[in-house]
Design an enzyme around this catalytic site. Structure first.
Site, PDB file in Angstrom:
ATOM      1  N   CYS A 145       0.830  -1.214   0.000  1.00  0.00           N
ATOM      2  CA  CYS A 145       0.000   0.000   0.000  1.00  0.00           C
ATOM      3  C   CYS A 145       0.863   1.263   0.000  1.00  0.00           C
ATOM      4  O   CYS A 145       1.993   1.254   0.478  1.00  0.00           O
ATOM      5  CB  CYS A 145      -0.865   0.038   1.242  1.00  0.00           C
ATOM      6  SG  CYS A 145      -1.858  -1.423   1.475  1.00  0.00           S
ATOM      7  N   ARG A 195       5.131   0.172  -6.050  1.00  0.00           N
ATOM      8  CA  ARG A 195       5.115  -0.648  -4.835  1.00  0.00           C
ATOM      9  C   ARG A 195       4.170  -1.833  -4.963  1.00  0.00           C
ATOM     10  O   ARG A 195       4.246  -2.773  -4.182  1.00  0.00           O
ATOM     11  CB  ARG A 195       4.692   0.199  -3.633  1.00  0.00           C
ATOM     12  CG  ARG A 195       5.677   1.315  -3.311  1.00  0.00           C
ATOM     13  CD  ARG A 195       5.101   2.273  -2.309  1.00  0.00           C
ATOM     14  NE  ARG A 195       4.949   1.651  -1.002  1.00  0.00           N
ATOM     15  CZ  ARG A 195       5.826   1.758  -0.017  1.00  0.00           C
ATOM     16  NH1 ARG A 195       6.917   2.454  -0.200  1.00  0.00           N
ATOM     17  NH2 ARG A 195       5.619   1.182   1.140  1.00  0.00           N
ATOM     18  N   TRP A 245      -3.021  -2.594  -1.431  1.00  0.00           N
ATOM     19  CA  TRP A 245      -2.611  -3.958  -1.787  1.00  0.00           C
ATOM     20  C   TRP A 245      -3.353  -4.860  -0.804  1.00  0.00           C
ATOM     21  O   TRP A 245      -3.084  -4.834   0.394  1.00  0.00           O
ATOM     22  CB  TRP A 245      -1.098  -4.082  -1.625  1.00  0.00           C
ATOM     23  CG  TRP A 245      -0.500  -5.363  -2.086  1.00  0.00           C
ATOM     24  CD1 TRP A 245      -0.156  -5.704  -3.367  1.00  0.00           C
ATOM     25  CD2 TRP A 245      -0.113  -6.488  -1.275  1.00  0.00           C
ATOM     26  NE1 TRP A 245       0.407  -6.958  -3.390  1.00  0.00           N
ATOM     27  CE2 TRP A 245       0.441  -7.470  -2.129  1.00  0.00           C
ATOM     28  CE3 TRP A 245      -0.197  -6.766   0.094  1.00  0.00           C
ATOM     29  CZ2 TRP A 245       0.911  -8.685  -1.662  1.00  0.00           C
ATOM     30  CZ3 TRP A 245       0.278  -7.986   0.550  1.00  0.00           C
ATOM     31  CH2 TRP A 245       0.826  -8.932  -0.333  1.00  0.00           C
ATOM     32  N   ASN A 297      -1.700   1.712   5.854  1.00  0.00           N
ATOM     33  CA  ASN A 297      -0.814   0.631   5.401  1.00  0.00           C
ATOM     34  C   ASN A 297      -0.547  -0.262   6.603  1.00  0.00           C
ATOM     35  O   ASN A 297      -0.295   0.254   7.694  1.00  0.00           O
ATOM     36  CB  ASN A 297       0.536   1.185   4.932  1.00  0.00           C
ATOM     37  CG  ASN A 297       0.427   2.008   3.679  1.00  0.00           C
ATOM     38  OD1 ASN A 297      -0.635   2.154   3.109  1.00  0.00           O
ATOM     39  ND2 ASN A 297       1.556   2.562   3.243  1.00  0.00           N
ATOM     40  N   GLY A 298      -0.553  -1.562   6.407  1.00  0.00           N
ATOM     41  CA  GLY A 298      -0.271  -2.465   7.523  1.00  0.00           C
ATOM     42  C   GLY A 298      -1.469  -3.343   7.834  1.00  0.00           C
ATOM     43  O   GLY A 298      -2.424  -3.417   7.053  1.00  0.00           O
ATOM     44  N   GLU A 320      18.197 -16.988  -8.222  1.00  0.00           N
ATOM     45  CA  GLU A 320      17.799 -15.618  -8.549  1.00  0.00           C
ATOM     46  C   GLU A 320      17.211 -15.540  -9.970  1.00  0.00           C
ATOM     47  O   GLU A 320      16.207 -14.864 -10.200  1.00  0.00           O
ATOM     48  CB  GLU A 320      19.018 -14.690  -8.397  1.00  0.00           C
ATOM     49  CG  GLU A 320      18.812 -13.243  -8.795  1.00  0.00           C
ATOM     50  CD  GLU A 320      17.706 -12.530  -8.007  1.00  0.00           C
ATOM     51  OE1 GLU A 320      17.202 -13.075  -7.024  1.00  0.00           O
ATOM     52  OE2 GLU A 320      17.339 -11.413  -8.433  1.00  0.00           O
ATOM     53  N   LYS A 363      13.448 -14.284 -10.788  1.00  0.00           N
ATOM     54  CA  LYS A 363      13.151 -13.176 -11.719  1.00  0.00           C
ATOM     55  C   LYS A 363      12.130 -13.613 -12.754  1.00  0.00           C
ATOM     56  O   LYS A 363      11.188 -12.895 -13.058  1.00  0.00           O
ATOM     57  CB  LYS A 363      14.415 -12.710 -12.467  1.00  0.00           C
ATOM     58  CG  LYS A 363      15.422 -11.901 -11.750  1.00  0.00           C
ATOM     59  CD  LYS A 363      15.025 -10.522 -11.358  1.00  0.00           C
ATOM     60  CE  LYS A 363      14.286 -10.517 -10.042  1.00  0.00           C
ATOM     61  NZ  LYS A 363      15.056 -10.347  -8.856  1.00  0.00           N
ATOM     62  N   GLU A 400       8.565 -14.133 -11.222  1.00  0.00           N
ATOM     63  CA  GLU A 400       7.952 -12.873 -10.770  1.00  0.00           C
ATOM     64  C   GLU A 400       7.297 -12.094 -11.898  1.00  0.00           C
ATOM     65  O   GLU A 400       6.204 -11.585 -11.743  1.00  0.00           O
ATOM     66  CB  GLU A 400       9.036 -11.946 -10.187  1.00  0.00           C
ATOM     67  CG  GLU A 400       9.425 -12.217  -8.782  1.00  0.00           C
ATOM     68  CD  GLU A 400      10.328 -11.119  -8.259  1.00  0.00           C
ATOM     69  OE1 GLU A 400      11.464 -10.968  -8.770  1.00  0.00           O
ATOM     70  OE2 GLU A 400       9.918 -10.392  -7.343  1.00  0.00           O
ATOM     71  N   HIS A 452      18.818 -35.849  -8.292  1.00  0.00           N
ATOM     72  CA  HIS A 452      18.092 -36.348  -7.116  1.00  0.00           C
ATOM     73  C   HIS A 452      16.602 -36.022  -7.180  1.00  0.00           C
ATOM     74  O   HIS A 452      15.924 -36.075  -6.160  1.00  0.00           O
ATOM     75  CB  HIS A 452      18.710 -35.776  -5.837  1.00  0.00           C
ATOM     76  CG  HIS A 452      20.139 -36.177  -5.649  1.00  0.00           C
ATOM     77  ND1 HIS A 452      20.516 -37.460  -5.346  1.00  0.00           N
ATOM     78  CD2 HIS A 452      21.284 -35.470  -5.773  1.00  0.00           C
ATOM     79  CE1 HIS A 452      21.837 -37.523  -5.273  1.00  0.00           C
ATOM     80  NE2 HIS A 452      22.327 -36.323  -5.522  1.00  0.00           N
ATOM     81  N   LYS A 497       6.561  -4.041  -3.987  1.00  0.00           N
ATOM     82  CA  LYS A 497       7.985  -3.722  -3.978  1.00  0.00           C
ATOM     83  C   LYS A 497       8.586  -3.891  -2.591  1.00  0.00           C
ATOM     84  O   LYS A 497       9.650  -4.457  -2.438  1.00  0.00           O
ATOM     85  CB  LYS A 497       8.197  -2.285  -4.474  1.00  0.00           C
ATOM     86  CG  LYS A 497       9.664  -1.864  -4.539  1.00  0.00           C
ATOM     87  CD  LYS A 497      10.432  -2.706  -5.534  1.00  0.00           C
ATOM     88  CE  LYS A 497      11.916  -2.407  -5.532  1.00  0.00           C
ATOM     89  NZ  LYS A 497      12.683  -3.463  -6.228  1.00  0.00           N
TER      90      LYS A 497
HETATM   91  O1  M6R Z   1      13.470  -4.769   0.123  1.00  0.00           O
HETATM   92  P1  M6R Z   1      14.014  -6.144   0.384  1.00  0.00           P
HETATM   93  O2  M6R Z   1      15.320  -6.375  -0.261  1.00  0.00           O
HETATM   94  O3  M6R Z   1      14.061  -6.460   1.854  1.00  0.00           O
HETATM   95  O4  M6R Z   1      12.968  -7.106  -0.282  1.00  0.00           O
HETATM   96  C1  M6R Z   1      13.070  -8.494  -0.182  1.00  0.00           C
HETATM   97  C2  M6R Z   1      12.180  -9.176  -1.173  1.00  0.00           C
HETATM   98  O5  M6R Z   1      10.842  -8.836  -0.934  1.00  0.00           O
HETATM   99  C3  M6R Z   1      12.537  -8.798  -2.602  1.00  0.00           C
HETATM  100  O6  M6R Z   1      13.860  -9.081  -2.902  1.00  0.00           O
HETATM  101  C4  M6R Z   1      11.622  -9.540  -3.598  1.00  0.00           C
HETATM  102  O7  M6R Z   1      11.908 -10.898  -3.580  1.00  0.00           O
HETATM  103  C5  M6R Z   1      11.802  -8.936  -4.988  1.00  0.00           C
HETATM  104  N1  M6R Z   1      10.535  -8.799  -5.615  1.00  0.00           N
HETATM  105  C6  M6R Z   1      12.707  -9.740  -5.857  1.00  0.00           C
HETATM  106  O8  M6R Z   1      12.752  -9.293  -7.158  1.00  0.00           O
END
Ligand code: M6R
Length: 630
Positions: free
Chosen positions: A2, A27, A92, A118-119, A503, A507, A510, A526, A625
């Protein structure tokens, strides 16, 4: 997650709020809304009944909808709203599906007060039942509406707005960043935070802003006050009054944010993610700037200078993080254990915080976070501190909660990262971890000669990243076209490149919504090998390092089952060309630094596959974000 923006001043609030909300779109959100206080002049007859006197009253206007800020903008355009005070929100969903009615702002039982939040209010069900028993009825499924009604309860008992908010917050359990306005108090916004960031902007000409993220207000002011947990503020045209939620008046310093507007704009790129991928040669340089002493083969990390003794005698390091930052931390473990010979444990912050981890005062904890606001990472570092550990941060966002709550730390200086998929923050985190490795190594067994040669190689990485971008981007667009319709992807790597495989897979899933898994290459046999057939693209990170031959064997195993191999290999490697269907070359470097290069083609691959599939790369569905809830 949010987003909050608020404005009080002398200009029209609506365009300021809408443009602020647009800056917060990155965000992640599913609905948007505004609350404004409109002044209505009206004529009132005087007692003699002859002349009329002009007085004003204030009307609370709420506009909100499921969807994008542009949808809200359209609604606002059709109903010109005149107001110089208001609050805006991007939601959100947590409690209740994305819908018009669940969108913020929410109002109290008398429709006098509007709140954005937010929260998560954890005890909302209990409070709601109590309020229902007192005759309240609710329109939405949200925890926020319950908080609005609770504030309304106090307000209707003749407490002023600040006091009503304060009394209500004393009853809630959970996390909040809130902004509240009331029709009968048309000059002020009351805001408060606990566990969810909030910043107040000090503008010119008696105008003030409230935001959950400085990006929302940077176009108007760089002067800000950061609220800390359990603090609140009453913001009006005549100034800001700050106090704790337990009602102790406090004075907060005005700080200046060092952020340029261009840094949060796309600068000619189609998406923020692509811009950020291309920024990496510069951001890696920025992460090293002023920190290396080449001649001494050593590194100075200013933020850690007061803790060198603790770092020298640390028996163990604990790294905690989430998502991409966790992957950087995993590479950091490999780096530090190889060169500094200190045992490093790494754990997902969400696990660490709840499992009674063993931590003592000979441990040093590192929390890695781009945003510095990730709720799990913040809770983990608090838990570590509570158990006596020194807690250090490796953070991007200056002034963020983790940056402020850790005992000390190192900023990665990547600049604002707007794309939800983290790219440049990852390589900057790796750069800082490499610097930390050299520093810790030089405190222990790493010779000046070895330190020097590591630094020399690290200094060349920005150019090698640029070379990688220049030489691979076109080829990757073609590979993306070939594989864009695959249902699954497998990513394999070993040693330093195992976390890169994780990673790369993260990516891809996501932003393209293709199922992808990262695996240590040797683990394939395995289990995951059962998945390989002619429909499975397998990305294998195979630079010429000490496990190169082993990885070639893994490639053979994939080929034998008709999988399609896309290899990331060291330039000049002729052998791999015969084995893999597609080979993307990266420059040669020390194995410890290969992740800084090998991740770049994986970032581009996910970007081009996602765009080829028509996905919203910068704001992927369901993602936020910075994840400020558990
Ligand atoms: O702001 P942060 O680095 O603490 O965030 C951690 C994860 O939420 C963040 O890396 C998330 O996995 C990203 N969307 C990855 O692209």
């Amino acid at each position: 997650m949010c987003g909050i923006v608020g404005y009080v001043g002398n200009r029209e609030a609506t365009p300021i709020l809408l443009s602020g909300l647009k800056r917060l779109e990155y965000r992640g959100y599913d609905s948007a809304g505004l609350a404004l206080l409109e002044e209505l002049p009206r004529a009132v007859s005087t007692s003699n009944g002859h002349s009329a006197e002009l007085v004003t009253s204030t009307r609370l206007i709420i506009e909100k909808c499921k969807g994008k800020v542009t949808d809200l903008e359209e609604i606002a355009a059709n109903k010109p709203l005149h107001s110089t005070i208001g609050i805006g929100h991007t939601r959100w969903a947590t409690h209740g599906a994305p819908s018009d009615v669940n969108s913020h702002p929410h109002t109290d039982q008398n429709d006098k007060i509007a709140i954005i939040h937010n929260g998560i209010i954890e005890n909302y069900a209990h409070i709601r039942d109590r309020l229902i028993a007192r005759g309240h009825s609710f329109r939405s499924e949200t925890d926020t509406e319950v908080l609005a009604h609770l504030i309304g309860e106090f307000y209707s008992q003749n407490h002023n707005l600040t006091e009503s908010v304060r009394l209500a917050l004393n009853e809630v359990v959970g996390a909040f960043g809130i902004a509240v306005i009331a029709a009968d108090d048309p000059n002020e916004i009351v805001c408060a935070r606990k566990g969810s960031p909030l910043v107040i902007g000090v503008g010119n000409d008696n105008e003030y802003f409230v935001a959950s993220d400085a990006a929302a207000i940077i176009a108007h002011t760089r002067q800000v006050i950061y609220l800390s947990d359990n603090e609140m503020a009453t913001v009006s045209r005549s100034g800001i009054k700050t106090r704790t939620i337990s009602n102790i008046e406090i004075t907060k310093p005005v700080e200046v944010i060092d952020m340029e507007l261009e840094a949060i704009e796309k600068g000619g790129f189609a998406h923020f993610m692509l811009k950020e991928i291309h920024e990496q040669p510069r951001t890696i340089t920025d992460a090293m700037r002023g920190r290396v002493i080449e001649e001494e083969g050593n590194v100075i990390l200013g933020g850690l200078q007061n803790h060198l003794k603790d770092l020298r005698r640390a028996k163990r390091l604990i790294i905690t993080a989430c998502g991409t930052s966790f992957h950087a931390g995993l590479i950091g473990k490999y780096m530090i254990e190889q060169y500094a010979r200190v045992p490093v444990e790494i754990e997902y912050a969400s696990e660490f915080r709840y499992r009674n981890p063993i931590v003592d005062d000979e441990d040093v904890m590192f929390a890695i976070s781009q945003s510095g606001e990730t709720a799990d990472t913040l809770a983990a570092i608090r838990e570590g501190k509570r158990k006596g550990s020194l807690a250090l941060g490796i953070v991007n966002v200056v002034g963020s909660t983790i940056a402020r709550e850790s005992d000390a730390g190192v900023y990665i200086h990547a600049g604002p990262e707007i794309g939800v998929a983290s790219t440049k923050a990852f390589t900057s985190q790796l750069t800082v971890l490499a610097l930390l490795t050299i520093m810790l190594g030089r405190m222990r067994h790493l010779s000046v000669v070895d330190g020097r040669s590591m630094i020399r190689e690290l200094l060349q990485i920005p150019d090698k990243v640029q070379q990688t971008l220049d030489s691979t981007e076109r080829q990757i667009t073609e590979i993306a076209e070939i594989f864009k319709d695959a249902a699954n992807f497998l990513y394999l790597g070993r040693g330093y490149n195992y976390p890169v495989a994780l990673e790369g897979a993260l990516k891809l899933k996501e932003i393209s919504y293709i199922h992808a898994e990262g695996y240590p290459a040797a683990e394939m046999k395995h289990g995951p090998i059962a998945l390989i057939d002619e429909n499975m693209p397998v990305v294998v990170i195979a630079p010429q390092d000490d496990v190169y031959e082993k990885v070639l064997s893994n490639i053979q195993e994939v080929r034998a089952r008709k999988g399609h191999v896309i290899a990331i290999a060291t330039e000049g490697d002729e052998k791999i060309k015969e084995l893999a269907e597609q080979v993307i070359f990266i420059p040669k470097t020390l194995p410890v630094f290969t992740p800084l290069l090998s991740v770049v083609p994986l970032q581009l691959l996910s970007y081009y596959i996602a765009t080829a599939r028509g996905c919203n790369v910068d704001q992927p569905r369901n993602l936020a974000k910075s994840v400020t809830v558990e």
